[in-house]
Scaffold this active site. Sequence first.
Site: not given
Ligand code: NAD
Length: 334
Positions: A155, A159, A198, A206
């Site tokens: 992952y 990035k 997460k 929980k």
């Molecule tokens: P999330 O999993 O809730 O949202 C990601 C969305 O991307 C999902 O709804 C999923 O269906 C969609 N997706 C996946 N594959 C796809 C595809 N092939 N085509 C179209 N859509 C697709 O995650 P999030 O927490 O909302 O994270 C959003 C972004 O932020 C991501 O890039 C993630 O890596 C990054 N990020 C999040 C966190 C966190 O703490 N939540 C931390 C670091 C980075």
Amino acid sequence: MHSTNGQRPTSRVLVTGAGGFIGHHLVKSLKARGYWVRGVDLKQPEYEASSADEFLELDLRRWENTLQATSEIDEVYNLAANMGGIGFIESHKAEIMRDSALINLHMIEAARLNRASRFLFSSSACVYPGYLQQSTDVTPLKEEDAYPADAEDGYGWEKLFMERQCRHYWEDYGLETRVVRFHNIYGELGTYDGGREKSPAAICRKIALADDGDTIEVWGDGHQTRSYCYVGDCVEGIYRLMRSDYREPLNLGTDRLVTINQLVDVVADIAGKRISKRHDLTKPQGVRGRNSDNSKLREVLGWEPSVSLESGLERTYRWIQAELEKAGRLPLAA
Ligand code: NAD
């Protein structure tokens, strides 16, 4: 503070990952600011309807779909990714790297060909090297600490690779790119069950399901440390970064370091329950400690997150509790 240009909403913006946690909140906040918003995702948001003007269910690993998604769009917030909590990212590395690389490489090229003026990429604290995160009292991570690189396997490397591609698109094509490194974003309307959740959501679930005096399972010894950022602050920061003229990667998180054990105690207080912990040392727990240095965030945006952990967790806990009640997994509150 870097200048903020283009304060006036441009007419049409795209949010990918709009069916996911942060993307859904971002769509709502962009709508509230007066933008016309297209949301794209594999699926609709799970817990409430999207407020996007147009929502397309598209698989963004496919090139032709990224062209459709970016057609007649001025600015792209690219949040789509195949991701989850530590249990998921440690056991699905090939899938994560393949899917997210396909999405991101296609999305940025489609944005360029369709003449989008700005492209924001959602990176992660997982780009930071493992060798700087080996103790619980870690020094907060500054943006330049990402190199020499030793990112989270799978992952984090994807990035980091994509962060560089954003820089190359600016250097080679003049595409205005923005790169934000999120640090543990939590809040309502996020996955709380099923294996992709997460730590804050898992702990809220929980404890909501536990009775007063019960014991819950905690992954690792509970002394591992993290800092957490409420999703409302996150979407505000994303927007401010997009409007700024800053093209380097920027941390977006808080610098209040807590152990997982402390996180459990805060949630137990909110729930009004006495909760004991059973530590499962066989479960994945990620790096030993991680914190965000927000000096650059303050300098660049003249702003930083302000929602306290207690207040953000209170909202998250109440929402998860209500969802469990709706699902019939908890008796309805009197
Ligand atoms: P999330 O999993 O809730 O949202 C990601 C969305 O991307 C999902 O709804 C999923 O269906 C969609 N997706 C996946 N594959 C796809 C595809 N092939 N085509 C179209 N859509 C697709 O995650 P999030 O927490 O909302 O994270 C959003 C972004 O932020 C991501 O890039 C993630 O890596 C990054 N990020 C999040 C966190 C966190 O703490 N939540 C931390 C670091 C980075």
